[in-house]
Design an enzyme around this catalytic site. Structure first.
Site, short mmCIF file in Angstrom:
data_model
loop_
_atom_site.label_atom_id
_atom_site.label_comp_id
_atom_site.label_asym_id
_atom_site.label_seq_id
_atom_site.Cartn_x
_atom_site.Cartn_y
_atom_site.Cartn_z
N CYS A 1 -18.82 -29.84 4.01
CA CYS A 1 -19.92 -29.59 2.58
C CYS A 1 -19.07 -28.45 1.45
O CYS A 1 -18.68 -27.53 2.51
CB CYS A 1 -21.02 -29.50 3.05
SG CYS A 1 -21.49 -30.29 4.39
N TYR B 1 -20.57 -42.27 10.75
CA TYR B 1 -21.59 -40.76 10.98
C TYR B 1 -22.88 -40.27 11.96
O TYR B 1 -23.66 -40.75 11.61
CB TYR B 1 -21.64 -39.44 9.43
CG TYR B 1 -21.78 -38.61 10.11
CD1 TYR B 1 -21.76 -36.76 11.04
CD2 TYR B 1 -22.55 -37.33 8.74
CE1 TYR B 1 -21.70 -36.18 10.67
CE2 TYR B 1 -22.89 -36.35 9.00
CZ TYR B 1 -22.85 -35.10 9.57
OH TYR B 1 -23.14 -34.07 10.06
N HIS C 1 -24.39 -34.37 14.94
CA HIS C 1 -25.65 -33.25 13.57
C HIS C 1 -27.26 -34.38 13.87
O HIS C 1 -27.53 -34.19 13.21
CB HIS C 1 -24.88 -32.96 12.35
CG HIS C 1 -23.84 -32.32 12.45
ND1 HIS C 1 -22.56 -32.67 11.88
CD2 HIS C 1 -23.21 -30.75 13.33
CE1 HIS C 1 -21.78 -31.73 12.36
NE2 HIS C 1 -21.92 -31.14 13.16
N ASP D 1 -22.04 -25.88 16.49
CA ASP D 1 -19.94 -27.13 16.52
C ASP D 1 -19.49 -25.72 14.86
O ASP D 1 -18.75 -25.39 15.48
CB ASP D 1 -20.84 -28.13 15.18
CG ASP D 1 -19.48 -28.41 15.26
OD1 ASP D 1 -18.59 -28.49 15.53
OD2 ASP D 1 -19.51 -29.64 13.99
#
Ligand code: ADP
Ligand code: SF4
Length: 730
Positions: A31, A170, A173, A268
């Site tokens: 991000c 994805y 997460h 992570d």
């Protein structure tokens, strides 16, 4: 210089499905706060890395449908043709450098709050999110599953049309595909729940459908948390993790592997305080051993020696990186050109993440002041406009602000005298890096120290004067420089002055033997007693770090705090492990209190909420609530006061007051930057130094030039001030 052959392995191309990655440097999705609404920022930030040698770059997570809306955070979106058009700016800019461009298709399921779109996300089971506040999803029926899988397919087709080469489903997460796979989220009893095969079905079917739709033209990737780190309540690497790798392998071209979940995603994006380079390899390597497809992963890889070793030993096929690519977009080129010593090494502070987590674009970087400024300010991290005059500079203070200002002025060809009373470049960072776990923060100093040394050698008239006597206003007026930059930093308050009461605390005086500021702790001149009390009004790392230092040295530590202890560290992802550490070290926290008075050996604290909930008008001079009667004395041997900071601005103020003497001394301007201007993050102090050096020829460089804003302007089809090209001011 030529590249060292031991790094050749990092420059070998590799096939990923129908595409070829030109080397092993891969910027994973991360991000930045650009999304699709700031196409200039998105295109410039990513393509600059390709210019610097990265073989592939990705968008951040990209929402595939308005149901999956992560507002207040800024994600990218690929909902319609407008998004396709904006993202094309990125893919075209990336392709100019021969790199691949990837997109990370995201459906949040249980973790999509939908604050902007007000739509309801769907998930495997209706369980409240442990990450988002008051967010429940709708439990999917079989029609919902088909519909959402079609969202992925439609988004994949739009991604292909936008020019993307790599399309992710994805799943790590804890986003939707993993929510189906993990028994932690999936409580279904139909064909999509229960057994491993049933829980894997959603992900496998989605990959299959996406591959059928775009797999001939694009590489299909998945990001997979191979271990969610809570045993068999979730996914464990050697149990269902690798079973899933075997099952999904035929449906994709590339694995992007990590560990952890979303609620603690610092497992992570590990901060250097807790995790060293390659901290996920013990999990990732199993996937490389199991899969027949290329495998990449992150681990704050910044050292070419480590990177080459990771590939040579077969632990990963491709080096994934987010933060190392932010701190140095030219990292691959610097290795290729045989100058790895020029790499601006990521310090692992996670300030980049913090700014995005708060919801404020752009992302910033402590090491790289140009991160996020590529488009809007036209800043290139490696290229600088030539000096616009033959002015000479005196920079006072070689902390982050002064060292960065000097570095950039020297890059531009100016003559610079950088003077500091300290023996070392680095200022505040020299102390901070001695705190437990923060040793890697010293890379901030090391980079500048090394570059300054190199640049000073080239610039015959310039000099670095360390260990100098503190400069006075008279010294500066007589120095002979055309322009002066004051970067004298800040200090911790010695009298308890704080954000809560905006007043000192009665009895706090750092001249007393039993009271210390953080600087006095670093100096190590005062004796520290067994029972240490830290009075804290600072929301970042100083109080918990000093508490850790004290506890590890055998003291009994209590933090009395008027603000959340390490509250800002929720945004840097350090918060969970910080609190685990404080628990381990038996550091006691007395929260929501402030101090009314300090005497030798004791401090009087009161509850911030002790004056009653009823508020009424009681006439002039009378408080609208009851008197706070919660005051209580607590004992200590030593009190450390982390109550707030104040700029060392005396020198600047004196020079300003003597402005009428400047002309006679041939001084054209005096400016203040960094903590001396106002106490701030190291990243922002560094930015101040960089900014003033770039804009020094402006009429009043004290204040920044306006930047290009990517905003919608009513009735206009273009962004004013923009020609839609990425231009660097070099
Ligand atoms: P910033 O983060 O804004 O760069 P720092 O506190 O890290 O600020 O650094 C300020 C530096 O300025 C320190 O290294 C300090 O020794 C130096 N300094 C402060 N006052 C003077 C002075 N009068 N003369 C020379 N050096 C100074
Ligand atoms: Fe690394 Fe810190 Fe920069 Fe993030 S902000 S890239 S962690 S140096």
């Amino acid at each position: 210089m030529a590249r060292d052959p031991k790094y050749d392995i990092l420059f070998e191309p590799i096939e990923i499905g129908p595409k070829t990655l030109r080397n092993r440097f891969y910027q994973v999705p991360h991000c930045i706060g650009a999304g699709t609404d700031r196409p200039g920022f998105q295109a410039a930030h990513r393509s600059l890395k390709c210019e610097g040698g990265w073989g592939a770059v990705n968008t951040e997570y990209i929402s595939i449908h308005p149901e999956s809306d992560d507002c207040h955070r800024v994600s990218a979106r690929i909902w319609d043709e407008g998004d396709v058009r904006n993202l094309r700016a990125m893919t075209e800019a990336v392709h100019k450098h021969g790199s691949l461009c990837g997109v990370e298709l995201w459906y949040g399921g249980a973790h999509a709050p939908g604050m902007e779109t007000r739509q309801t996300a769907r998930g495997p089971s209706q369980l409240a999110s442990e990450f988002e506040t008051m967010t429940y999803c709708k439990e999917m029926d079989l029609d919902d599953i088909q519909m959402v899988q079609q969202f992925y397919v439609d988004a994949a087709k739009r991604s292909r049309d936008a020019g993307f080469d790599i399309i992710y489903v994805y799943g790590s997460h804890s986003y939707l595909p993993l929510q189906f796979l993990s028994p932690y989220y999936n409580k279904r009893t139909d064909a999509y729940g229960g057994s491993f095969e049933n829980r894997a079905r959603f992900w496998i079917e989605t990959l299959d459908k996406v591959k059928a739709a775009v797999g001939d033209e694009c590489a299909i990737a998945t990001r997979f948390a191979v271990d969610t780190l809570y045993g068999d309540a979730g996914v464990e690497v050697e149990r269902e993790g690798l079973k899933f790798v075997e099952l999904a392998d035929p449906y994709l071209d590339l694995w992007d592997v990590n560990v952890g979940d979303i609620a603690e995603w610092g497992e992570d994006a590990g901060p250097s305080r807790f995790y060293k380079t390659g901290h996920q390899l013990d999990w990732q390597k199993y996937v490389t051993q199991t899969s027949t497809k290329p495998v990449l992963g992150v681990g704050r890889f910044t050292d070419p020696e480590v990177m080459a070793g990771v590939i040579r030993s077969g632990q990963l096929d491709i080096i994934g990186a987010a933060r190392p690519s932010i701190a140095d977009p030219y990292l691959p080129n610097k290795i290729d050109e045989g100058r790895p010593e020029d790499i601006r090494t990521c310090i692992g502070c996670n300030v980049c993440i913090s700014r995005w987590e708060i919801g404020g674009p752009p992302m910033i970087c402590t090491q790289n002041a140009t991160a996020g400024e590529e488009y809007r300010r036209g800043w290139h991290p490696e290229k600088f406009q030539k000096a616009g005059s033959d002015d000479s500079f005196l920079v006072v203070g070689a902390g982050p602000a002064g060292a960065e200002a000097s570095r950039v002025l020297l890059e531009r060809g100016y003559t610079v005298h950088l003077v500091d009373k300290a023996e070392k470049v680095g200022g505040y960072v020299n102390d901070v890096a001695t705190l437990p776990g923060l040793a890697e923060w010293s890379y901030h100093r090391d980079y500048r120290e090394f570059q300054l040394e190199k640049l000073m050698k080239k610039s015959k008239q310039s000099q670095l004067a360390l260990g100098a006597k503190p400069l006075t206003a008279d010294d500066i007026l007589e120095y002979g420089a055309d322009k002066v930059i004051i970067a004298t930093g800040a200090h911790w308050n010695t009298n308890g002055l704080n954000a809560l009461t905006k007043e000192p605390v009665v009895g706090i005086d750092a001249d007393l033997p039993y009271i210390l500021t953080p600087e006095q702790v670093f100096e190590g001149k005062k004796e520290i007693g067994k029972r240490v009390m830290i009075l804290n009004a600072d929301p970042y790392y100083m109080a918990p770090s000093l508490a850790e230092k004290m506890a590890k040295a055998g003291h009994e530590v209590t933090i009395a705090s008027g603000v959340s202890v390490g509250g800002y560290m929720e945004f840097t992802l350090e918060h969970p492990n910080l609190h685990r550490m404080m628990h381990e070290q038996k550091i006691e926290i007395i929260g929501d209190v402030w101090a009314s008075e300090v005497q030798e050996g004791r401090i009087e604290l009161y509850s911030l909420y002790g004056e009653g909930s009823v508020r009424e008008y009681r006439g002039p001079g009378n408080l609208p609530r009851n008197e706070n009667t919660t005051h209580k004395w607590h004992e200590f041997d030593t009190l450390i006061v982390v109550t707030g900071r104040t700029s060392n601005v005396g020198l600047y103020n004196e020079l300003k007051a003597r402005k009428d003497e400047w002309a006679a001394n041939d001084i054209k301007g005096v400016y203040v930057i960094g903590d001396a201007w106002a106490p701030k993050l190291i990243a922002d102090a560094t930015f101040d130094g960089h900014r003033i050096a770039r804009e020094i020829e402006e009429e009043n460089p004290q204040y920044p030039l306006p930047y290009k804003r990517e905003v919608h302007v009513w009735g206009q089809a273009y962004i004013p001030g923009s020609n839609h090209e990425i231009e660097y001011k070099v």
